[in-house]
Every structure is written in C-alpha cells, then in structure tokens.
Enzyme design. Structure first.
Site, mmCIF file in Angstrom:
data_model
loop_
_atom_site.group_PDB
_atom_site.id
_atom_site.type_symbol
_atom_site.label_atom_id
_atom_site.label_comp_id
_atom_site.label_asym_id
_atom_site.label_seq_id
_atom_site.Cartn_x
_atom_site.Cartn_y
_atom_site.Cartn_z
ATOM 1 N N GLU A 192 86.080 -43.907 60.494
ATOM 2 C CA GLU A 192 84.933 -44.239 61.042
ATOM 3 C C GLU A 192 84.997 -45.649 61.965
ATOM 4 O O GLU A 192 84.103 -45.944 62.655
ATOM 5 C CB GLU A 192 83.848 -44.375 59.961
ATOM 6 C CG GLU A 192 82.364 -44.157 60.345
ATOM 7 C CD GLU A 192 81.382 -45.073 59.610
ATOM 8 O OE1 GLU A 192 81.094 -45.907 60.144
ATOM 9 O OE2 GLU A 192 81.052 -45.022 58.486
ATOM 10 N N SER A 195 82.233 -47.941 54.848
ATOM 11 C CA SER A 195 82.728 -46.803 54.965
ATOM 12 C C SER A 195 83.906 -46.818 55.884
ATOM 13 O O SER A 195 83.606 -47.025 57.153
ATOM 14 C CB SER A 195 82.110 -45.636 55.016
ATOM 15 O OG SER A 195 81.065 -45.567 54.219
ATOM 16 N N ARG A 246 77.407 -39.800 62.426
ATOM 17 C CA ARG A 246 78.095 -40.977 62.819
ATOM 18 C C ARG A 246 78.718 -40.747 64.287
ATOM 19 O O ARG A 246 79.718 -41.136 64.531
ATOM 20 C CB ARG A 246 79.238 -41.276 61.873
ATOM 21 C CG ARG A 246 78.666 -41.623 60.501
ATOM 22 C CD ARG A 246 78.217 -43.021 60.474
ATOM 23 N NE ARG A 246 78.149 -43.347 58.891
ATOM 24 C CZ ARG A 246 77.099 -43.217 58.046
ATOM 25 N NH1 ARG A 246 76.216 -42.393 58.430
ATOM 26 N NH2 ARG A 246 77.160 -43.744 57.078
HETATM 27 N N1 EPU Z 1 82.476 -40.929 45.026
HETATM 28 C C1 EPU Z 1 83.507 -40.780 44.309
HETATM 29 N N2 EPU Z 1 84.098 -41.905 44.264
HETATM 30 C C2 EPU Z 1 83.876 -43.062 45.010
HETATM 31 C C3 EPU Z 1 82.982 -42.927 45.912
HETATM 32 C C4 EPU Z 1 82.152 -41.820 46.025
HETATM 33 O O1 EPU Z 1 83.639 -39.812 43.575
HETATM 34 O O2 EPU Z 1 84.736 -43.882 44.906
HETATM 35 C C5 EPU Z 1 81.579 -39.514 45.092
HETATM 36 C C6 EPU Z 1 80.237 -39.915 44.378
HETATM 37 O O3 EPU Z 1 80.370 -39.636 43.121
HETATM 38 C C7 EPU Z 1 79.184 -38.890 45.138
HETATM 39 C C8 EPU Z 1 79.744 -38.888 46.383
HETATM 40 O O4 EPU Z 1 80.958 -39.253 46.421
HETATM 41 O O5 EPU Z 1 79.346 -37.641 44.432
HETATM 42 C C9 EPU Z 1 78.987 -39.480 47.555
HETATM 43 O O6 EPU Z 1 78.925 -40.877 47.440
HETATM 44 P P1 EPU Z 1 77.961 -42.062 47.864
HETATM 45 O O7 EPU Z 1 76.566 -41.618 47.394
HETATM 46 O O8 EPU Z 1 78.353 -43.404 47.408
HETATM 47 O O9 EPU Z 1 77.952 -41.711 49.509
HETATM 48 P P2 EPU Z 1 79.337 -41.816 50.520
HETATM 49 O O10 EPU Z 1 79.178 -40.204 51.046
HETATM 50 O O11 EPU Z 1 80.579 -42.077 49.726
HETATM 51 C C10 EPU Z 1 77.947 -42.350 52.533
HETATM 52 C C11 EPU Z 1 77.795 -43.225 53.758
HETATM 53 C C12 EPU Z 1 77.613 -44.648 53.348
HETATM 54 C C13 EPU Z 1 76.069 -44.805 52.625
HETATM 55 C C14 EPU Z 1 76.061 -43.680 51.554
HETATM 56 C C15 EPU Z 1 74.707 -43.738 51.054
HETATM 57 C C16 EPU Z 1 79.547 -42.216 55.219
HETATM 58 C C17 EPU Z 1 80.765 -42.170 55.838
HETATM 59 N N3 EPU Z 1 79.175 -43.066 54.131
HETATM 60 O O12 EPU Z 1 78.668 -42.764 51.586
HETATM 61 O O13 EPU Z 1 77.529 -45.393 54.450
HETATM 62 O O14 EPU Z 1 75.620 -45.951 52.317
HETATM 63 O O15 EPU Z 1 76.506 -42.283 51.913
HETATM 64 O O16 EPU Z 1 73.836 -42.996 51.810
HETATM 65 O O17 EPU Z 1 78.896 -41.145 55.473
HETATM 66 C C18 EPU Z 1 78.862 -46.988 56.006
HETATM 67 O O18 EPU Z 1 78.782 -46.049 56.650
HETATM 68 O O19 EPU Z 1 79.524 -47.925 56.036
HETATM 69 C C19 EPU Z 1 78.205 -46.564 54.703
HETATM 70 C C20 EPU Z 1 78.402 -47.487 53.446
#
Ligand code: EPU
Length: 347
Positions: free
Chosen positions: A343, A247, A172
């Site tokens: 972010e 995010s 990012r």
């Molecule tokens: N999780 C939770 N609770 C929640 C959300 C997530 O426990 O409410 C846990 C999930 O269980 C999982 C982990 O966190 O183990 C990762 O969750 P997720 O796969 O939803 O991805 P993220 O790390 O929360 C990132 C990006 C997203 C992108 C997703 C998928 C960032 C800041 N965000 O989210 O990007 O869509 O991975 O690759 O890196 C964005 O930038 O606007 C965005 C949506």
C-alpha cells in the site's frame, strides 16, 4: 542562477528527508523546497523545469518508503487554511488546503460539530493526500463525504476541479494513483459534512465494543472520534515514537473459489465480502506465517498489528524495510497462494 525565492519558494540543497517521512528513513534530496501558496508552487516548478529535475511532491510523508537518495527536487506542500459554506439546514461544505494536517482538520470539524470524518480520526498524513488513496478506517472512507478537490495539472499548469466521480475512488485507490499518477498536484479538498442529525457509523466491531466499555449508548460524533482514537492508540504505533507508514500492504481480494479452498484448510480465517470476490485481512495472513512481532536487524512487524512494518530501532534503511516486506510477501504466497500488494509508495 535565476531567483526563484521571490514567490516564497526558497530552494535548499542536500536536505535530509528523515523528518519528512513517518518511517524516519534518512535519505537525502538534491533539492528541497516547501511551498505555502500556489505562486510558490509554480515558482518551484519553474526551477525544476529550468534544471530538468525529476519532481517528488510530499505531503505528510506518511505513506512513502524511501529506499535511496533522490536526485531531483522534493516539493513539500505546505498550503494552509480552511473555509466553509453552509449549503442547507443540515450540511456544510468545508474546504481545507492540502498542507493541513489530517487529524487537526478532523478535530477542527468536530469542534464545530460537523459530522462525517470522526471515524477517520488520528490517521497520519495531510488533507491533500487523503483523496490519493481514498483513506479509510473503521467502516468509513473519505469518498463517503468527499465533495470535490482542486488540483494543478502539471502539464498545462492550470487548476482543475475533480468531482468524486472523476476521482474514481476504490479501496485505497483513485484516479490519482492510476491514470492521473504524476500528472496532478492536489491543492485543496472539499468535504460535505453534516451540521445536525449526524449519520453515526459504529458497525465496525471494535468501535461498538469500545463505546460499550465507556457506557455510551447513543454516541455523539465526538465520542465516536474518542473511541477510534483509543482503538488506534491501543494497537497502532505512534509514528512520532516508532517510524512506520501504517498498513504496509492492502488487504487482498481473492476469488470465491480460492477462498473456499483456503477456508477448508484454515477455518479460522476472517473474511469480508468484496466486489470481485472475498477480502481477507493481510494482518491475519502475516500473523499466521509467524511474522507478528518478528524483528530482523532494525525492522520488525508490529507486535500488536502485523500489517504494520516498523523502523524498530530508528536506524533502518529503506532497503532493509523493503527486503523485510519482500520476505513477508514470499512467505504469505508460499502458505496461502496470495500475493500481497504494497500500500505504501516505494521511492
Ligand atoms: N488481524 C490479525 N492479526 C493482526 C492484525 C489483524 O489476525 O496482526 C485480523 C484481526 O483479528 C481482524 C482483521 O485482521 O479480524 C482486521 O484487523 P483490523 O481491524 O486491525 O484492520 P485491518 O484490516 O488490519 C484496516 C486498514 C487500517 C485501518 C483498519 C481499521 C487496510 C490496508 N488497513 O486494517 O488502515 O485502520 O482497517 O479500519 O485496509 C492504514 O491504512 O494505514 C491503516 C492503518
């Protein structure tokens, strides 16, 4: 007043930015102009110079939180179009102008069976802002297929070409958010995509599960895109319906030592190896602190993804959203000793 409209830059006064930011925050800009060509952009810049106005460049408005009215000029980049050049038997260079909607561009590539962007389906925003924060999802970032971009140097008013190396992409992050901040406007971006033997990336758990459920064993890039769209639609709010900017925070990277001590106390904490330590999902940290689905006034943490802050009623002010995010930062800090970084750009 000099005429700036001849190059296609029609300057408007006191314009609401509500429909130009995906959070749907209703603030006003003193001046506003949409530019669909380089001459129009240069003309708008001359207007800003002549009137000594601060400038704000806006793409899809999908990564910004407005907390107050803007007393300068908002320049919305609306340059449109795409072109391509086949460079060998397996690859094409495809260039899209900054104002093209990101997902429409991804769809355009998939229709031609050009591979490399399918995991980035349905990300809100425009092509021109994609290199700024090296947009990424489901195991892919744009740096993986980025070839170059053309940007206007705001000081010299000359265009410059940026290679991936010069963009200094990180998680990012890019040159445009650091040393280059406020100094360039990205006009077009070129990607190097595959025309055959696509390199499918389905290692990200959720994609695999989604494809298995659909009975797909050897997926096409179009099927990967469909899976990503299904996953996103199942847990991320549609900004057309509920204001949000994806995010709100970055996933923090903590030291291995810090991680080890937390892992003892919170054995269920998910983690991923990172360059300088361990990356922990901010969504998990926020959920553990009890914020998931919680609403204060007009603002809430999304019930299905705690990392996304939403304008729950459509009536939120930017200040309310900001204060809500501040409370989340304080509470995650108190519980885990981790300071979340936003972010989203705050204006
Ligand atoms: N999780 C939770 N609770 C929640 C959300 C997530 O426990 O409410 C846990 C999930 O269980 C999982 C982990 O966190 O183990 C990762 O969750 P997720 O796969 O939803 O991805 P993220 O790390 O929360 C990132 C990006 C997203 C992108 C997703 C998928 C960032 C800041 N965000 O989210 O990007 O869509 O991975 O690759 O890196 C964005 O930038 O606007 C965005 C949506």
């Amino acid at each position: 007043m000099a005429d700036y409209s001849n190059a296609g830059a029609t300057i408007q006064e006191n314009v609401s930015l509500k429909s130009f930011n995906t959070f749907g925050i209703n603030v006003y800009s003193r001046y506003f102009v949409e530019v669909d060509s380089e001459p129009a952009l240069l003309s708008a810049l001359r207007f800003a110079d002549d009137n000594m106005l601060p400038k704000l460049f806006l793409g899809g408005g999908s990564n910004i939180l407005f907390t107050q009215d803007f007393s300068g000029i908002v320049i919305k980049l609306d340059l449109k179009g795409a072109s391509e050049e086949i460079i060998n038997e397996e690859e094409v260079l495809i260039t899209a102008k900054a104002g093209e909607n990101w997902h429409q561009f991804v769809t355009y590539c998939l229709e031609r069976d050009y591979g490399g962007l399918e995991n980035l389906s349905l990300i809100p925003g425009n092509v021109g802002t994609s290199p700024m924060q090296n947009i990424g999802a489901y195991g892919v970032e744009i740096k993986d297929t980025f070839y170059s971009c053309k940007a206007l140097n705001l000081e010299t008013r000359e265009t410059e070409i940026f290679t991936a190396e010069r963009c200094a992409f990180g998680y990012r992050e890019s040159f445009f958010k650091k040393e280059g901040k406020g100094k360039y406007v990205i006009l077009e971006v070129t990607f190097r995509l595959s025309t055959k033997n696509h390199h499918i990336k389905t290692t990200y758990g959720a994609i695999k599960t989604e494809l298995e459920a659909a009975g797909v064993e050897v997926p096409t890039i179009q099927q990967v895109s469909k899976a990503v769209i299904n996953i996103r639609q199942s847990k991320l709010p549609d900004p057309q319906v509920t204001g949000n900017a994806g995010s709100f925070f970055k996933n923090p990277v903590i030291s291995t030592k810090h991680y080890e001590s937390l892992a003892k106390e919170f054995p269920a904490m998910p983690s991923y190896p990172a360059q300088d330590g361990v990356k922990v999902p901010a969504g998990w940290l926020i959920e553990q602190c009890g914020w998931k689905g919680k609403q204060i006034g007009h603002v809430a943490s999304h019930p299905l993804q705690a990392l996304v802050i939403i304008n729950a009623t459509g009536e939120a002010t930017g200040k309310e959203v900001y204060d809500f995010s501040e409370k989340i930062i304080e509470s995650v800090n108190a519980t885990f000793g981790i300071t979340l970084e936003r972010e989203v750009n705050i204006m």
